[in-house]
Scaffold this active site. Structure first.
Site, short mmCIF file in Angstrom:
data_model
loop_
_atom_site.label_atom_id
_atom_site.label_comp_id
_atom_site.label_asym_id
_atom_site.label_seq_id
_atom_site.Cartn_x
_atom_site.Cartn_y
_atom_site.Cartn_z
N CYS A 151 1.20 -1.30 -0.19
CA CYS A 151 -0.11 0.11 0.22
C CYS A 151 0.53 1.27 -0.15
O CYS A 151 2.33 1.08 0.87
CB CYS A 151 -0.71 -0.12 1.10
SG CYS A 151 -1.47 1.84 1.69
N GLU A 152 0.07 2.04 -1.48
CA GLU A 152 1.67 3.44 -1.27
C GLU A 152 0.51 4.33 0.28
O GLU A 152 2.17 5.00 0.55
CB GLU A 152 1.39 3.93 -3.12
CG GLU A 152 -0.10 4.69 -2.79
CD GLU A 152 0.39 4.74 -4.36
OE1 GLU A 152 -0.79 5.70 -4.44
OE2 GLU A 152 1.11 4.71 -5.18
N HIS A 153 0.30 3.83 0.77
CA HIS A 153 -0.30 5.02 1.87
C HIS A 153 0.70 4.97 3.22
O HIS A 153 0.41 5.54 4.09
CB HIS A 153 -1.63 5.40 2.16
CG HIS A 153 -2.72 5.64 1.32
ND1 HIS A 153 -3.28 4.68 0.04
CD2 HIS A 153 -2.37 6.57 -0.22
CE1 HIS A 153 -4.47 5.48 -0.73
NE2 HIS A 153 -3.35 6.80 -1.21
N HIS A 154 0.62 3.72 3.28
CA HIS A 154 1.30 3.23 5.14
C HIS A 154 2.52 2.17 4.53
O HIS A 154 2.90 2.25 5.59
CB HIS A 154 -0.14 2.77 5.63
CG HIS A 154 -1.06 4.15 5.43
ND1 HIS A 154 -2.45 3.24 4.80
CD2 HIS A 154 -1.36 4.25 6.71
CE1 HIS A 154 -3.57 3.97 5.59
NE2 HIS A 154 -2.53 4.96 6.16
N GLN A 192 -5.05 -0.48 -5.02
CA GLN A 192 -5.64 -2.05 -5.87
C GLN A 192 -6.01 -1.15 -7.34
O GLN A 192 -6.21 -2.03 -7.38
CB GLN A 192 -6.29 -2.72 -4.97
CG GLN A 192 -7.17 -3.81 -4.84
CD GLN A 192 -7.60 -4.54 -4.43
OE1 GLN A 192 -7.74 -4.35 -2.70
NE2 GLN A 192 -8.50 -5.60 -4.55
N HIS A 220 -6.15 -5.68 2.92
CA HIS A 220 -5.49 -5.13 3.25
C HIS A 220 -4.98 -4.26 4.72
O HIS A 220 -5.54 -4.14 5.42
CB HIS A 220 -5.43 -3.27 2.69
CG HIS A 220 -6.33 -3.40 1.33
ND1 HIS A 220 -5.70 -2.55 0.68
CD2 HIS A 220 -7.13 -3.97 0.65
CE1 HIS A 220 -5.90 -2.78 -0.94
NE2 HIS A 220 -7.58 -3.23 -1.01
N CYS A 222 -3.27 -1.92 6.00
CA CYS A 222 -3.76 -1.10 6.54
C CYS A 222 -5.08 -0.77 7.24
O CYS A 222 -5.14 0.41 8.15
CB CYS A 222 -3.24 0.29 5.65
SG CYS A 222 -4.72 0.03 4.36
#
Length: 260
Positions: A151-154, A192, A220, A222
């Site tokens: 996940c590119e956010h976390h 995703q 996920h 996250c």
């Protein structure tokens, strides 16, 4: 014979003993035979099958140079990332001298490079000419391809299964290459939704089929490890291109085929 066509007598009349193998072109009774001379030397073809000529050597040298450069680049990346991980561990209050953490920064660096190796992989290299002419117009479905991404956010993993379908237009792809395409795009920092579309678009580009469908079902971390902490939640995304978007019956057939 060298690259100018002259005979290199060092190869033809080297000394032998009676124990020398006949396979090397030497007869203990009659002496050295013509087959003792390397084929590429006799032909004067410097780019012969054995790759012993100028062109062959140049190609080998170029490949070795590329490998050495990649290895050096990887080593530099590991060192730089390891320093970053060491700093992070210090910030969260860990003791880098603890036995269990002595090599953790280096291990984490190598792991991150593996998780993101898709950035350095090219579609054409992975396909490796595994596209074949075939007059088959029925649906081709590869389901339940295991997928792992970040996940590119976390910067925590999400993982699940990918199902891919396409309608050929006189061309099919090696089935294992479908899974490799999934891996190229999943081994990156991702969301995703984008991953689903990238897989579908890549297949559309390389095969030019009448349609492509991709469905991903994933968990996920996250959402599991932090935030709302929903351990049972799953996310499903789909991309339908061509006939799969236009024709409800085609879409329904695909969705029926990928059901567990």
């Amino acid at each position: 014979m060298d690259c100018n066509g002259s005979v290199d007598h060092r190869f033809r009349f080297s000394s032998h003993t009676e124990n020398d193998s006949l396979d090397n072109g030497y007869n203990a009774t009659t002496g050295p035979s013509e087959t003792a001379v390397p084929k590429s030397r006799l032909s004067g073809d410097c780019g012969g099958p054995a790759g012993t000529g100028v062109n062959g050597r140049a190609s080998v040298v170029a490949k070795e140079a590329a490998v050495n450069k990649n290895e050096k680049d990887d080593k530099d990346k590991v060192e730089e990332l390891a320093d970053t991980y060491a700093h992070m561990l210090n910030v969260v209050g860990e003791d880098l001298e603890r036995p269990g953490l002595l090599k953790t920064p280096e291990r984490a660096a190598k792991a991150m490079l593996f998780f993101t190796k898709g950035y350095h992989e090219k579609l054409e290299d992975v396909l490796n000419d595994a596209i074949f002419e075939e007059h088959h117009d029925g649906m081709v479905v590869v389901r339940d391809i295991e997928m792992f991404s970040m996940c590119e956010h976390h910067l925590v993993p999400f993982y699940g299964k990918v199902s891919v379908g396409y309608l050929p237009r006189n061309k099919i792809i090696g089935l294992s290459k479908v899974a490799r395409i999934v891996e190229i795009f999943s081994r990156r920092l991702q969301v995703q939704e984008r991953l689903t579309k990238q897989i579908a678009t890549a297949l559309m580009d390389v095969l030019q089929p009448t349609g492509v469908a991709v469905v991903i079902d994933a968990t996920h971390l996250c959402m599991v490890m932090r935030g709302v902490q929903q351990t049972q939640s799953r996310t499903t995304t789909s991309t339908m291109l061509g006939e799969f978007r236009k024709d409800p019956k085609t879409r329904e057939e695909f969705l029926r085929l990928i059901k567990p």
